[in-house]
Design a protein around this motif. Structure first.
Motif, PDB file in Angstrom:
ATOM      1  N   THR A  57       5.106 -10.837   7.461  1.00 20.39           N
ATOM      2  CA  THR A  57       5.904 -10.771   6.232  1.00 20.39           C
ATOM      3  C   THR A  57       5.051 -10.745   4.968  1.00 20.39           C
ATOM      4  O   THR A  57       5.590 -10.778   3.857  1.00 20.39           O
ATOM      5  N   LEU A  58       3.731 -10.662   5.107  1.00 24.00           N
ATOM      6  CA  LEU A  58       2.864 -10.607   3.937  1.00 24.00           C
ATOM      7  C   LEU A  58       2.714  -9.195   3.375  1.00 24.00           C
ATOM      8  O   LEU A  58       2.249  -9.021   2.247  1.00 24.00           O
ATOM      9  N   ILE A  59       3.101  -8.179   4.152  1.00 21.30           N
ATOM     10  CA  ILE A  59       3.016  -6.796   3.661  1.00 21.30           C
ATOM     11  C   ILE A  59       3.833  -6.621   2.371  1.00 21.30           C
ATOM     12  O   ILE A  59       3.322  -6.056   1.391  1.00 21.30           O
ATOM     13  N   PRO A  60       5.088  -7.072   2.313  1.00 19.43           N
ATOM     14  CA  PRO A  60       5.847  -6.915   1.061  1.00 19.43           C
ATOM     15  C   PRO A  60       5.200  -7.614  -0.122  1.00 19.43           C
ATOM     16  O   PRO A  60       5.253  -7.108  -1.245  1.00 19.43           O
ATOM     17  N   VAL A  61       4.585  -8.772   0.120  1.00 27.42           N
ATOM     18  CA  VAL A  61       3.940  -9.515  -0.968  1.00 27.42           C
ATOM     19  C   VAL A  61       2.737  -8.730  -1.498  1.00 27.42           C
ATOM     20  O   VAL A  61       2.552  -8.594  -2.717  1.00 27.42           O
ATOM     21  N   PHE A  62       1.932  -8.194  -0.579  1.00 28.16           N
ATOM     22  CA  PHE A  62       0.754  -7.417  -0.978  1.00 28.16           C
ATOM     23  C   PHE A  62       1.164  -6.176  -1.768  1.00 28.16           C
ATOM     24  O   PHE A  62       0.584  -5.866  -2.814  1.00 28.16           O
ATOM     25  N   ASP A 125      10.674 -10.216  -3.246  1.00 22.50           N
ATOM     26  CA  ASP A 125      11.286 -10.709  -4.473  1.00 22.50           C
ATOM     27  C   ASP A 125      10.758 -12.082  -4.873  1.00 22.50           C
ATOM     28  O   ASP A 125      10.304 -12.279  -6.004  1.00 22.50           O
ATOM     29  N   GLN A 126      10.803 -13.037  -3.953  1.00 24.30           N
ATOM     30  CA  GLN A 126      10.473 -14.412  -4.307  1.00 24.30           C
ATOM     31  C   GLN A 126       8.977 -14.646  -4.487  1.00 24.30           C
ATOM     32  O   GLN A 126       8.564 -15.360  -5.404  1.00 24.30           O
ATOM     33  N   LEU A 127       8.151 -14.062  -3.605  1.00 19.84           N
ATOM     34  CA  LEU A 127       6.707 -14.269  -3.707  1.00 19.84           C
ATOM     35  C   LEU A 127       6.018 -13.169  -4.510  1.00 19.84           C
ATOM     36  O   LEU A 127       4.815 -13.231  -4.728  1.00 19.84           O
ATOM     37  N   GLY A 128       6.795 -12.180  -4.937  1.00 16.49           N
ATOM     38  CA  GLY A 128       6.255 -11.122  -5.775  1.00 16.49           C
ATOM     39  C   GLY A 128       6.873 -11.158  -7.160  1.00 16.49           C
ATOM     40  O   GLY A 128       6.313 -11.712  -8.104  1.00 16.49           O
ATOM     41  N   SER A 129       8.072 -10.623  -7.275  1.00 15.94           N
ATOM     42  CA  SER A 129       8.721 -10.453  -8.578  1.00 15.94           C
ATOM     43  C   SER A 129       8.958 -11.755  -9.333  1.00 15.94           C
ATOM     44  O   SER A 129       8.690 -11.846 -10.538  1.00 15.94           O
ATOM     45  N   PHE A 130       9.473 -12.785  -8.630  1.00 18.82           N
ATOM     46  CA  PHE A 130       9.820 -14.018  -9.332  1.00 18.82           C
ATOM     47  C   PHE A 130       8.596 -14.796  -9.777  1.00 18.82           C
ATOM     48  O   PHE A 130       8.571 -15.377 -10.864  1.00 18.82           O
ATOM     49  N   ILE A 234       4.044   4.095  -1.724  1.00 20.70           N
ATOM     50  CA  ILE A 234       3.897   5.062  -0.629  1.00 20.70           C
ATOM     51  C   ILE A 234       2.420   5.314  -0.350  1.00 20.70           C
ATOM     52  O   ILE A 234       1.992   5.375   0.807  1.00 20.70           O
ATOM     53  N   PHE A 235       1.621   5.443  -1.402  1.00 19.19           N
ATOM     54  CA  PHE A 235       0.180   5.677  -1.241  1.00 19.19           C
ATOM     55  C   PHE A 235      -0.488   4.495  -0.530  1.00 19.19           C
ATOM     56  O   PHE A 235      -1.329   4.679   0.360  1.00 19.19           O
ATOM     57  N   ILE A 236      -0.121   3.275  -0.914  1.00 23.52           N
ATOM     58  CA  ILE A 236      -0.708   2.078  -0.306  1.00 23.52           C
ATOM     59  C   ILE A 236      -0.375   2.020   1.182  1.00 23.52           C
ATOM     60  O   ILE A 236      -1.247   1.747   2.018  1.00 23.52           O
ATOM     61  N   CYS A 237       0.873   2.286   1.520  1.00 27.64           N
ATOM     62  CA  CYS A 237       1.293   2.270   2.930  1.00 27.64           C
ATOM     63  C   CYS A 237       0.553   3.344   3.726  1.00 27.64           C
ATOM     64  O   CYS A 237       0.136   3.112   4.872  1.00 27.64           O
ATOM     65  N   ALA A 238       0.383   4.523   3.136  1.00 31.71           N
ATOM     66  CA  ALA A 238      -0.343   5.604   3.816  1.00 31.71           C
ATOM     67  C   ALA A 238      -1.812   5.243   3.979  1.00 31.71           C
ATOM     68  O   ALA A 238      -2.430   5.535   5.017  1.00 31.71           O
ATOM     69  N   LEU A 239      -2.388   4.598   2.971  1.00 32.12           N
ATOM     70  CA  LEU A 239      -3.791   4.213   3.002  1.00 32.12           C
ATOM     71  C   LEU A 239      -4.090   3.247   4.143  1.00 32.12           C
ATOM     72  O   LEU A 239      -5.121   3.365   4.822  1.00 32.12           O
ATOM     73  N   PHE A 240      -3.167   2.296   4.358  1.00 29.61           N
ATOM     74  CA  PHE A 240      -3.375   1.288   5.404  1.00 29.61           C
ATOM     75  C   PHE A 240      -2.691   1.665   6.728  1.00 29.61           C
ATOM     76  O   PHE A 240      -2.779   0.921   7.704  1.00 29.61           O
ATOM     77  N   GLY A 241      -2.001   2.791   6.742  1.00 30.45           N
ATOM     78  CA  GLY A 241      -1.328   3.213   7.953  1.00 30.45           C
ATOM     79  C   GLY A 241      -0.120   2.372   8.308  1.00 30.45           C
ATOM     80  O   GLY A 241       0.241   2.230   9.481  1.00 30.45           O
ATOM     81  N   TRP A 242       0.533   1.799   7.298  1.00 27.11           N
ATOM     82  CA  TRP A 242       1.715   0.956   7.537  1.00 27.11           C
ATOM     83  C   TRP A 242       2.961   1.836   7.617  1.00 27.11           C
ATOM     84  O   TRP A 242       3.305   2.538   6.672  1.00 27.11           O
ATOM     85  N   SER A 244       5.834   0.370   9.393  1.00 23.49           N
ATOM     86  CA  SER A 244       6.842  -0.564   9.893  1.00 23.49           C
ATOM     87  C   SER A 244       8.023  -0.660   8.929  1.00 23.49           C
ATOM     88  O   SER A 244       7.993  -0.136   7.813  1.00 23.49           O
ATOM     89  N   GLU A 245       9.051  -1.361   9.382  1.00 29.11           N
ATOM     90  CA  GLU A 245      10.219  -1.580   8.528  1.00 29.11           C
ATOM     91  C   GLU A 245       9.831  -2.364   7.287  1.00 29.11           C
ATOM     92  O   GLU A 245      10.357  -2.114   6.198  1.00 29.11           O
ATOM     93  N   ALA A 246       8.890  -3.314   7.432  1.00 30.71           N
ATOM     94  CA  ALA A 246       8.428  -4.097   6.278  1.00 30.71           C
ATOM     95  C   ALA A 246       7.854  -3.179   5.204  1.00 30.71           C
ATOM     96  O   ALA A 246       8.099  -3.376   4.002  1.00 30.71           O
ATOM     97  N   ALA A 247       7.114  -2.172   5.621  1.00 28.61           N
ATOM     98  CA  ALA A 247       6.512  -1.227   4.677  1.00 28.61           C
ATOM     99  C   ALA A 247       7.585  -0.367   4.003  1.00 28.61           C
ATOM    100  O   ALA A 247       7.559  -0.156   2.785  1.00 28.61           O
ATOM    101  N   LEU A 248       8.539   0.121   4.801  1.00 26.60           N
ATOM    102  CA  LEU A 248       9.604   0.962   4.246  1.00 26.60           C
ATOM    103  C   LEU A 248      10.467   0.187   3.243  1.00 26.60           C
ATOM    104  O   LEU A 248      10.818   0.708   2.180  1.00 26.60           O
ATOM    105  N   VAL A 249      10.787  -1.059   3.587  1.00 31.08           N
ATOM    106  CA  VAL A 249      11.582  -1.900   2.689  1.00 31.08           C
ATOM    107  C   VAL A 249      10.798  -2.156   1.398  1.00 31.08           C
ATOM    108  O   VAL A 249      11.373  -2.144   0.298  1.00 31.08           O
ATOM    109  N   SER A 250       9.500  -2.363   1.528  1.00 32.48           N
ATOM    110  CA  SER A 250       8.665  -2.613   0.352  1.00 32.48           C
ATOM    111  C   SER A 250       8.644  -1.413  -0.588  1.00 32.48           C
ATOM    112  O   SER A 250       8.657  -1.564  -1.815  1.00 32.48           O
ATOM    113  N   ILE A 251       8.611  -0.210  -0.013  1.00 35.01           N
ATOM    114  CA  ILE A 251       8.660   0.998  -0.840  1.00 35.01           C
ATOM    115  C   ILE A 251       9.986   1.069  -1.590  1.00 35.01           C
ATOM    116  O   ILE A 251      10.027   1.373  -2.793  1.00 35.01           O
ATOM    117  N   MET A 252      11.065   0.759  -0.892  1.00 31.44           N
ATOM    118  CA  MET A 252      12.377   0.768  -1.537  1.00 31.44           C
ATOM    119  C   MET A 252      12.464  -0.284  -2.640  1.00 31.44           C
ATOM    120  O   MET A 252      13.029  -0.039  -3.711  1.00 31.44           O
TER     121      MET A 252
END
Length: 299
Positions: A57-62, A125-130, A234-242, A244-252
């Motif tokens: 679950t750290l992918i969304p935070v990063f 949201d909580q560990l990033g935006s807030f 999208i670039f970050i996910c492509a760079l690391f080859g992510w 997963s659903e965590a990556a897709l949700v993070s892009i959204m």
């Protein structure tokens, strides 16, 4: 669908009320003060203790912090390039960087990916935006609203006394624990006020005819927030080859409209309140189209 209906209805109500004499011109300021001092801290105290750390679950935070950092740098240099005033620059550093990753993010991600994906929304949201709102948001509001050299000590004290930041520090001590049901109920009730009050405040300040001088910062802010930010994700996910659903949700999540509370902070600090509200109001409406485009681009 109910969440989307509330968003449109509350903004519309605020806009209609702005055309009448029923409320004073100070109403948006009062609503924003209530949000910052009561609603937002209650939400933080309610949500942060419910989180738990894990590697997956750290992918969304990063991604959240990477996107916000790069967006802030882009806004800073674009503001220099176009010679925006200090107040306008401060406004853009808030509303074009911080996203509405909860109240728009939750219903949109749920609609696109289902409720099982909402855990990633909470992490983003909580560990990033807030956290960014409590720290970065406080710094920007103080620095750009100051008319003289910023006193670092005074700035530090203001950050420490910022209600959402205090709530965050307290909440971190309770991670993994549960409050008494009565406390939980009170916090839930207070936290639930943030959406309608903030949206009505946006509607009260929404102007469909912006002055000519506001059009350039308005366009840049929405371009960075709704287009540039998700492209960075999208670039970050492509760079690391992510993939997963965590990556897709993070892009959204990175593609969400500007954060309502960020506009409240900007308004409270006197950082182009009319422009800040317009960016958030129009951003919310446009984001329904841009998020749909990005969803179909990444899936």
């Amino acid at each position: 669908m109910e969440n989307f209906a509330l968003i449109f209805s509350a903004i519309f109500i605020g806009y209609i009320l702005s055309k009448s004499d029923s409320f004073s011109k100070e109403t948006p300021l009062i609503l924003n003060q209530f949000i910052l001092y009561i609603s937002a801290p209650a939400l933080i105290l309610l949500k942060i203790p419910q989180l738990s750390f894990s590697i997956d679950t750290l992918i969304p935070v990063f991604i959240a912090w990477s996107v916000m950092s790069i967006s802030a740098i882009a806004i800073f240099y674009l503001s220099k390039l176009f010679s925006f005033t200090k107040e306008v620059t401060g406004s853009l550093m808030l509303v074009a960087v911080l996203g509405n990753t909860s109240y728009l993010g939750i219903p949109m991600v749920s609609a696109y990916f289902g409720e099982d994906a909402l855990g990633y929304v909470v992490m983003y949201d909580q560990l990033g935006s807030f956290i960014a709102l409590s720290t970065y948001g406080t710094f920007i509001s103080v620095y750009y609203s100051s008319t003289k050299d910023v006193d670092i000590r005074a700035l530090f004290l203001k950050i420490l006394s910022f209600p959402p930041f205090i709530a965050l520090v307290v909440a971190l001590f309770f991670m993994g624990t549960s409050f008494h049901p009565v406390i939980q109920s009170v916090l839930s009730s207070l936290a639930s006020t943030i959406v309608p009050l903030a949206l009505v405040a946006v509607g009260l300040q929404l102007r469909f005819r912006l002055p000519k001088e506001d059009m350039k910062p308005f366009s840049i802010a929405l371009g960075v927030k709704l287009i540039f930010a998700p492209l960075v994700a999208i670039f970050i996910c492509a760079l690391f080859g992510w993939e997963s659903e965590a990556a897709l949700v993070s892009i959204m999540e990175s593609s969400m409209a500007p954060m309502i509370t960020a506009a409240a902070v900007a308004s409270m600090a006197g950082l182009a309140p009319r422009l800040s509200s317009a960016i958030v109001g129009y951003g919310i409406l446009l984001s329904f189209a841009t998020t749909w485009i990005f969803y179909h681009l990444i899936t």
